[in-house]
Scaffold this motif. Structure first.
Motif, PDB file in Angstrom:
ATOM      1  N   TYR A  21       0.791  -1.130  -0.085  1.00 38.27           N
ATOM      2  CA  TYR A  21      -0.189  -0.012   0.067  1.00 38.27           C
ATOM      3  C   TYR A  21       1.001   1.312  -0.002  1.00 38.27           C
ATOM      4  O   TYR A  21       0.834   2.080  -0.635  1.00 38.27           O
ATOM      5  N   ALA A  22       2.009   1.213   0.609  1.00 37.58           N
ATOM      6  CA  ALA A  22       2.658   2.544   0.897  1.00 37.58           C
ATOM      7  C   ALA A  22       3.657   2.879  -0.253  1.00 37.58           C
ATOM      8  O   ALA A  22       3.590   3.825  -0.865  1.00 37.58           O
ATOM      9  N   SER A  55       2.463   1.986  -3.373  1.00 41.89           N
ATOM     10  CA  SER A  55       1.462   2.375  -4.133  1.00 41.89           C
ATOM     11  C   SER A  55       1.327   3.931  -3.986  1.00 41.89           C
ATOM     12  O   SER A  55       1.094   4.769  -4.794  1.00 41.89           O
ATOM     13  N   TYR A  56       1.152   4.001  -2.621  1.00 40.25           N
ATOM     14  CA  TYR A  56       0.835   5.658  -2.194  1.00 40.25           C
ATOM     15  C   TYR A  56       1.936   6.462  -2.674  1.00 40.25           C
ATOM     16  O   TYR A  56       1.720   7.664  -3.343  1.00 40.25           O
ATOM     17  N   HIS A  57       3.319   6.068  -2.417  1.00 38.22           N
ATOM     18  CA  HIS A  57       4.330   6.887  -3.048  1.00 38.22           C
ATOM     19  C   HIS A  57       4.380   6.914  -4.527  1.00 38.22           C
ATOM     20  O   HIS A  57       5.003   8.009  -4.970  1.00 38.22           O
ATOM     21  N   GLN A  63       1.812   7.191  -6.401  1.00 33.29           N
ATOM     22  CA  GLN A  63       1.099   8.092  -7.080  1.00 33.29           C
ATOM     23  C   GLN A  63       1.311   9.670  -6.781  1.00 33.29           C
ATOM     24  O   GLN A  63       1.178  10.614  -7.411  1.00 33.29           O
TER      25      GLN A  63
END
Lengths: 246, 266
Positions: free
Chosen positions: B219-220, B222-224, B226
């Motif tokens: 998830y992290a 993916s977040y970074h 984006q």
């Protein structure tokens, strides 16, 4: 010898056929009958591939796909076996290999005398990979004797040992068998070895195995001389050239 | 009466790693870092941040508690799915290796799952079970099971027939057979499956988290991604890879050495 002479084993194999990898049928044994009494040493002699090991596998209950019968059921006997190869558990120590072949409730039994008799005391904590083939054979013999068997089945047990070591181990094995009046069934190629230890020698035909001839020896082991053995070996080689090399 | 405990075999000294090998390994890591630093300096781009920037993010995220929380969530998923896949895969593999009829019947199934992309299994699990923790664990486990089963099947096929005959002749009871004959023969295969499994499982967990979980390293990342924050992306990846590497070196490699300790030294 307590119980010596009492019937121990009766084997009658009418036929044993197995299939090779390409599904061709091979008749390994045909019409073979053997009987063994307590305290007796019977040696099976025959050419390579004559079905001796197959006969032993049947007798041990490892092969039940045959026509005939074994009495009593091998499951009911205490059997010690030495295979052609030592077949030790390489990940267990010498002592563990011997103890694991005992029934669970007997695994705490002292083994010091047995290990000493077989020259294994200093090796008891070693792994089989650290042993020579000769030493590994000693361990296999110790494993066979540890359970105080009624029947000792030995498949060429002294191969790859020098003459002195073989004689020393034979003495240990047969002393143990005598103490317990165990029956001994030994397969060997070595007619001299058979003449040293057997009470009876059964000579087998080339495959399919059946009894070619039988020799009873009533001279005590201690009195068997080299000259006597050579004479008898020559005689057997003349009478049974299919089973005994001249 | 309880049988006396068996004497344990003499312990061999642990294999000695000469300092030269360690130095080479350290030098190799330093060389990689140096190469990265030079490339980043030459590129002078946001897409390839220098090592210092990545480690700075790693430190900052650790202080805020974000990095440990995400790593903890991922490690928990890795632990559960790894354990399930090893247990189920071992049972299936040993059964297929021991029973030829089963192997013939299910070999095609095994090959089919083995060759299905992890992404497909993950998406299907989320479609069928929703974006849940159970779906995530199931997806990772199902992806890993065939891999374990194939390795364990090979192990079960290569059992020594001579030892099998010996244990039957001496009438080993079931527990003795399993503990002293079967498991030691399977152990090297099991450790091999575990080592390759760990390397595979954590990568699939990251994929599963990226597609449908609100926490974890995946998830992290993916977040970074984006935010186009490559330093953040690399800091999470490197931190987690380092932990998996440590588990391999500190847990699985010693286990492998233990499983092979009886083999004579080459």
């Amino acid at each position: 010898m307590p119980g010596a002479g009492a019937p121990l084993l009766d084997l009658a194999v009418q036929a044993k056929v197995y299939r090779t990898a390409d599904a061709a049928p091979v008749e390994a044994v045909r019409g073979l009958a053997l009987a063994l009494v307590r305290g007796e040493t019977l040696c099976l002699i025959g050419p390579s591939g004559s079905g001796k090991t197959t006969t032993l596998r049947i007798l041990l209950g490892l092969d039940r796909a045959f026509v005939g019968q074994v009495a009593p059921d091998p499951e009911t006997l205490r059997i010690g076996i030495v295979f052609q190869e030592p077949r030790l558990l390489p990940w267990r120590s010498v002592e563990q290999n011997i103890r694991l072949a005992l029934p669970r409730r007997e695994r705490g039994r002292p083994l010091d005398d047995l290990l000493r008799d077989l020259g294994l005391t200093a090796w008891r904590n070693r792994f089989p990979g650290e042993l020579s083939l000769g030493m590994a054979r000693r361990v296999a013999l110790a494993r066979a004797l540890a359970g105080e068997p009624d029947l000792l089945v030995l498949d060429e047990p002294f191969v790859s040992l020098d003459d002195r070591a073989a004689a020393e181990l034979r003495a240990v094995v047969f002393a143990a068998a005598e103490r317990r009046a165990a029956g001994v069934l030994m397969v060997t190629h070595n007619i001299r070895e058979a003449l040293d230890v057997a009470d009876r020698i059964v000579l087998l035909t080339p495959r399919p195995a059946r009894v070619l001839g039988e020799v009873a020896i009533d001279i005590p082991r201690a009195e068997r001389t080299r000259a006597w053995a050579e004479r008898l070996r020559g005689d057997l080689a003349r009478r049974y050239p299919e089973a005994v090399a001249a | 009466m309880r049988p006396a405990a068996m004497t344990l075999p003499t312990r061999r000294p642990k294999p000695w790693h000469p300092p030269a090998a360690l130095l080479v390994r350290l030098a190799s890591i330093l060389a990689l870092l140096a190469l990265w630093h030079v490339a980043a300096t030459l590129a002078a781009s946001r897409t390839l941040p220098p090592t210092a920037a990545v480690f700075e993010v790693m430190l900052r995220e650790t202080r805020t508690g974000e990095l440990p929380a995400h790593i903890g969530a991922t490690l928990a998923r890795v632990a559960v799915s790894f354990t399930l896949a090893m247990a189920i895969g071992t049972v299936i593999g040993v059964a297929l290796g021991r029973v030829r009829a089963l192997d013939r019947a299910f070999d095609t199934w095994l090959l089919a799952v083995l060759n299905t992309p992890a992404l497909v299994v993950t998406v299907l699990a989320y479609v069928w079970l929703g974006l849940t923790e159970a779906a995530a664990i199931l997806a990772v486990t199902v992806n890993k099971i065939p891999n374990v089963a194939v390795i364990m099947r090979e192990g079960a096929r290569s059992l020594d027939p001579g030892l099998e005959e010996m244990r039957r002749a001496y009438r080993f009871d079931r527990a003795t057979w399993i503990r002293h004959v079967l498991l030691p023969q399977l152990a090297p295969y099991w450790v091999a499956a575990a080592r390759s499994g760990l390397a595979l499982v954590w990568k699939i967990v990251l994929l599963v988290e990226l597609l449908g979980r609100p926490d974890g390293v995946g998830y992290a990342i993916s977040y970074h991604f984006q935010l186009f924050d490559v330093a953040g992306l690399l800091s999470y990846s490197i931190a987690f890879a380092a932990i998996v590497f440590a588990i391999d070196v500190l847990v699985l490699q010693p286990l492998e050495t233990h499983a092979r300790r009886w083999r004579p030294a080459a």
